[in-house]
Design an enzyme around this catalytic site. Structure first.
Site, PDB file in Angstrom:
ATOM      1  CG  HIS A   1      36.480  35.223  37.023  1.00 22.74           C
ATOM      2  ND1 HIS A   1      37.247  34.804  38.095  1.00 22.74           N
ATOM      3  CD2 HIS A   1      36.199  36.533  37.265  1.00 22.74           C
ATOM      4  CE1 HIS A   1      37.416  35.805  38.939  1.00 22.74           C
ATOM      5  NE2 HIS A   1      36.797  36.878  38.459  1.00 22.74           N
TER       6      HIS A   1
ATOM      7  CG  ASP B   1      36.798  40.747  37.272  1.00 25.72           C
ATOM      8  OD1 ASP B   1      36.455  39.703  37.849  1.00 25.72           O
ATOM      9  OD2 ASP B   1      37.749  41.464  37.644  1.00 25.72           O
TER      10      ASP B   1
ATOM     11  CG  HIS C   1      41.226  37.442  37.759  1.00 29.53           C
ATOM     12  ND1 HIS C   1      40.502  37.992  36.724  1.00 29.53           N
ATOM     13  CD2 HIS C   1      40.505  37.708  38.884  1.00 29.53           C
ATOM     14  CE1 HIS C   1      39.410  38.574  37.196  1.00 29.53           C
ATOM     15  NE2 HIS C   1      39.390  38.407  38.498  1.00 29.53           N
TER      16      HIS C   1
ATOM     17  NE  ARG D   1      36.121  43.456  40.560  1.00 28.00           N
ATOM     18  CZ  ARG D   1      35.345  42.402  40.259  1.00 28.00           C
ATOM     19  NH1 ARG D   1      35.733  41.180  40.576  1.00 28.00           N
ATOM     20  NH2 ARG D   1      34.185  42.584  39.639  1.00 28.00           N
TER      21      ARG D   1
END
Ligand code: SIN
Length: 302
Positions: free
Chosen positions: A126, A128, A281, A296
């Site tokens: 995907h 983000d 990723h 994150r």
């Protein structure tokens, strides 16, 4: 210098003007993408010239690996903010206490047996927050606790994936748009990971599907990139269901071929900054008995 580079540099950087330059190297990792940043200390103020170099390298290499960063969550947030406003993840129960901008990515359970973070983040390929009207520019993931084995993250270069498409396929997808939905695989993931909360109506409203071009022109480097993913892309707008499914499956397979992929084996104190406009990723997974925790931050794009 591009207008985009200029506008990013005008982002909030309170101490940048007075910061001393740092001596650091940017060393390409070779292969599909990525560069290591060696010798830069992000706990110290980063000067405007140094920031400009980092920003340029991010556009050129798509994934930057900042080695040996002993930084606090507040320092991660402050550095991330220099690239743009930060996005708050819809699963607010996995925010780091006191830092709503930080999503805890972890398979660790607390003393009460509750997960402290999103344990299966990145289970499917995907980009983000592609399900938002303003998808992410990039994400910064800082290692806090790493497993002795496993826990790698894979990145696939979507410029290279687009460039390698046959001309007839490029012509076929030219101008097409696709829907992205946070809910696409949510229940499937929840069945595998029952600790994933049932979403409230307010959360569902917050992640209403968004439509984006199948091929985006990167605003920072002017190159075309594929922008569909197996996690979030549900359909091609205007195509019959079967045709849309077949086309998406073909694009998914072509977008993550091994020759486009860099596999990151985490080292202690790594912080990795990837470009969600040019890479997808995937988290390769961690053995259940080993602990993994990373923080994150996610920068808003356009
Ligand atoms: C993510 O998809 O943001 C997390 C990736 C990882 O845990 O390796």
């Amino acid at each position: 210098m591009s207008a985009v580079l200029d506008s990013a540099l005008s982002a909030d950087a309170p101490s940048a003007a007075a910061a001393a330059p740092q001596a650091f190297d940017i060393r390409p990792l070779g292969g599909a993408l990525g560069a290591e940043v060696l010798g830069l200390d992000l706990s110290r103020p980063v000067s405007e010239d140094d920031f400009r170099r980092i920003h340029r390298a991010h556009l050129d290499h798509h994934v930057l690996v900042f080695r040996d960063q002993r930084i606090t969550p507040a320092e991660q947030v402050a550095f991330s903010r220099r690239f743009g406003p930060l996005q708050i993840h819809v699963l607010k129960n996995f925010q780091l206490a006191g830092h709503p901008e930080i999503l805890v990515v972890s398979n660790i359970l607390d003393a009460a047996g509750q997960p402290i973070g999103l344990g299966d983040a990145g289970h499917y390929w995907h980009s983000d927050l592609s399900y938002k009207d303003k998808p992410s520019l990039g994400s910064l993931l800082h290692a806090q606790e790493l497993p002795a084995e496993g826990g790698d993250t894979l990145f696939a270069n979507q410029h290279a994936a687009y460039d390698a498409l046959p001309d007839d396929l490029k012509a076929r997808i030219d101008g097409l748009r696709a829907e992205h939905s946070y809910l696409a695989k949510y229940e499937e993931l929840r069945a595998r990971s029952p600790w994933r909360p049932k979403l409230t109506q307010a959360q569902i409203d917050e992640v209403a599907p968004a439509v984006h071009p199948v091929v985006r022109t990167h605003p920072g480097n002017g190159r075309k990139a594929l922008f569909v993913s197996e996690h979030f892309t549900t359909r091609i707008v205007g195509l019959p269901e079967a045709e849309s499914r077949a086309l998406l499956d073909e694009l998914f397979a072509r977008s993550v071929r091994p020759e486009f992929v860099y596999r990151h084996a985490w080292r202690p104190h790594d912080m990795v900054f990837w470009d969600n406009r040019s890479v997808q990723h995937l988290a390769a997974g961690t053995p259940d008995h080993l602990r993994r925790k990373l923080y994150r931050t996610t920068v808003e794009g356009s």
